[in-house]
Design an enzyme around this catalytic site. Structure first.
Site, PDB file in Angstrom:
ATOM      1  N   ASP A 254      40.200  26.802  36.721  1.00  9.00           N
ATOM      2  CA  ASP A 254      41.352  27.755  36.163  1.00  9.00           C
ATOM      3  C   ASP A 254      42.374  28.134  37.289  1.00  9.00           C
ATOM      4  OD1 ASP A 254      39.573  29.287  37.761  1.00  9.00           O
ATOM      5  OD2 ASP A 254      38.650  30.394  36.083  1.00  9.00           O
TER       6      ASP A 254
ATOM      7  N   ASN B  50      31.316  40.453  32.689  1.00  7.00           N
ATOM      8  CA  ASN B  50      31.603  40.396  31.016  1.00  7.00           C
ATOM      9  C   ASN B  50      30.972  39.408  30.646  1.00  7.00           C
ATOM     10  OD1 ASN B  50      33.389  38.639  31.676  1.00  7.00           O
ATOM     11  ND2 ASN B  50      35.047  39.768  30.620  1.00  7.00           N
TER      12      ASN B  50
ATOM     13  N   HIS C  45      31.901  36.165  31.302  1.00  8.41           N
ATOM     14  CA  HIS C  45      32.760  35.124  31.232  1.00  8.41           C
ATOM     15  C   HIS C  45      32.346  33.957  32.259  1.00  8.41           C
ATOM     16  CE1 HIS C  45      35.848  36.780  34.140  1.00  8.41           C
ATOM     17  NE2 HIS C  45      35.081  36.094  35.069  1.00  8.41           N
TER      18      HIS C  45
ATOM     19  N   GLU D 291      36.625  34.416  28.014  1.00  9.17           N
ATOM     20  CA  GLU D 291      36.207  35.776  28.014  1.00  9.17           C
ATOM     21  C   GLU D 291      35.351  35.840  26.661  1.00  9.17           C
ATOM     22  OE1 GLU D 291      36.770  37.276  30.294  1.00  9.17           O
ATOM     23  OE2 GLU D 291      38.859  37.759  30.905  1.00  9.17           O
TER      24      GLU D 291
HETATM   25  C1  F6R Z   1      36.495  31.815  39.014  1.00  8.41           C
HETATM   26  C2  F6R Z   1      36.202  31.943  37.648  1.00  8.41           C
HETATM   27  C3  F6R Z   1      35.590  33.007  37.312  1.00  8.41           C
HETATM   28  C4  F6R Z   1      34.887  33.826  38.326  1.00  8.41           C
HETATM   29  C5  F6R Z   1      33.910  34.933  38.021  1.00  8.41           C
HETATM   30  C6  F6R Z   1      33.297  35.652  39.066  1.00  8.41           C
HETATM   31  O1  F6R Z   1      37.590  30.210  38.966  1.00  8.41           O
HETATM   32  O2  F6R Z   1      36.580  31.070  36.652  1.00  8.41           O
HETATM   33  O3  F6R Z   1      34.877  32.898  35.986  1.00  8.41           O
HETATM   34  O4  F6R Z   1      33.833  32.807  38.505  1.00  8.41           O
HETATM   35  O5  F6R Z   1      35.023  35.910  37.653  1.00  8.41           O
HETATM   36  O6  F6R Z   1      34.096  36.126  39.804  1.00  8.41           O
HETATM   37  P1  F6R Z   1      33.374  36.750  41.447  1.00  8.41           P
HETATM   38  O7  F6R Z   1      32.900  35.677  42.070  1.00  8.41           O
HETATM   39  O8  F6R Z   1      34.709  37.166  42.309  1.00  8.41           O
HETATM   40  O9  F6R Z   1      32.631  37.609  41.284  1.00  8.41           O
END
Ligand code: F6R
Length: 246
Positions: A67, A136, A138, A143
């Site tokens: 992303d 959450n 995702h 989401e």
């Molecule tokens: C990152 C992504 C997100 C993260 C998720 C966890 O490219 O797509 O899904 O993997 O938000 O983020 P952290 O590792 O910062 O807790």
């Protein structure tokens, strides 16, 4: 699902790096799906060490990131282009032309998303997709209440995600509210999936992903239907799981 519980973040990172290293060793022209966020930073450090010790060669590897924020230029400090440059790409010998990250700065989003999907397809598909998980549920920026059939698309970030990601920005107003993300369908088409999670804040969602019902409210729960998923956890994020773990 193969679940590996490690003692701490460092051990999680080492185990995960070894999974990626064996993938590249067995198939030097592997297509890697990569993630940003705090979770994989330690794994990237381990991979950099392996490269510096001449244990790994990235010269024929291709990468596709999950992303990118919508509306940030590639040069912006907070863009995922910059994150990947700083945390991995400048330290290894991956070729620039083999790096793919959605362009969050385009006007024609639909064409950008279609092209991204086409490039993944034409490369032969992702061999192993690295994932973190949001509190959450995702994965990527898919989401809660996502359509499980979606491929790469523009998403509206939830308030939870905007707040969680504001730690990297000087104020919450600066956090983009949209992103381009691989969809659940794109992620599920990867041949293998490697999901990492650490810290007690992830314990509930890790439990829901592995033991809960498969529901769009917890996007990561769909991974229960993938036939080759490895989940590497630290003790804290695995705290709610009592059995079926190694
Ligand atoms: C990152 C992504 C997100 C993260 C998720 C966890 O490219 O797509 O899904 O993997 O938000 O983020 P952290 O590792 O910062 O807790």
């Amino acid at each position: 699902m193969r679940i590996i519980v490690t003692e701490n973040y460092q051990e999680m990172s080492i185990k995960a790096a070894k999974v990626i290293a064996s993938q590249i060793t067995l198939k030097p022209d592997s297509i890697l799906g990569l993630a940003t966020g705090s979770t994989p930073v330690g794994m990237y450090k381990e991979l950099i060490n392996m490269y510096k010790n001449r244990e790994l060669d990235f010269s024929t590897v291709k990468t596709f990131n999950l992303d990118e924020y919508y509306g940030l230029s590639e040069e912006n400090d907070q863009s995922y282009h910059n994150f990947m440059r700083e945390n991995l790409f400048v330290h290894i010998n991956v070729k620039k032309e083999n790096i793919n990250i959605p362009n969050g700065n385009v006007l024609d989003i639909e064409t950008e998303c279609e092209n991204y999907e086409r490039m993944i397809r034409e490369s032969g598909g992702i061999d192993i997709q690295v994932l973190g998980i949001g509190c959450n549920g995702h994965i990527g920026f898919n989401e809660p209440n996502i359509n499980f059939e979606a491929s790469t698309h523009l998403v509206n970030l939830t308030q939870d995600t905007i707040e969680a990601n504001s730690r990297f920005f000087s104020s919450i107003e600066e956090v983009p509210t949209k992103a381009i993300s691989m969809g659940i369908k794109t992620i599920m088409q990867s041949k293998k999936i490697l999901l990492l999670a650490n810290g007690e804040a992830k314990a509930d969602v890790v439990y829901e992903m592995i033991k809960g019902k498969i529901l769009p409210e917890v996007p990561a729960s769909i991974l229960q239907l993938h036939n080759d998923v490895t989940i590497v956890l630290d003790r804290e994020s695995a705290a709610k799981l009592k059995d079926n773990v190694v």
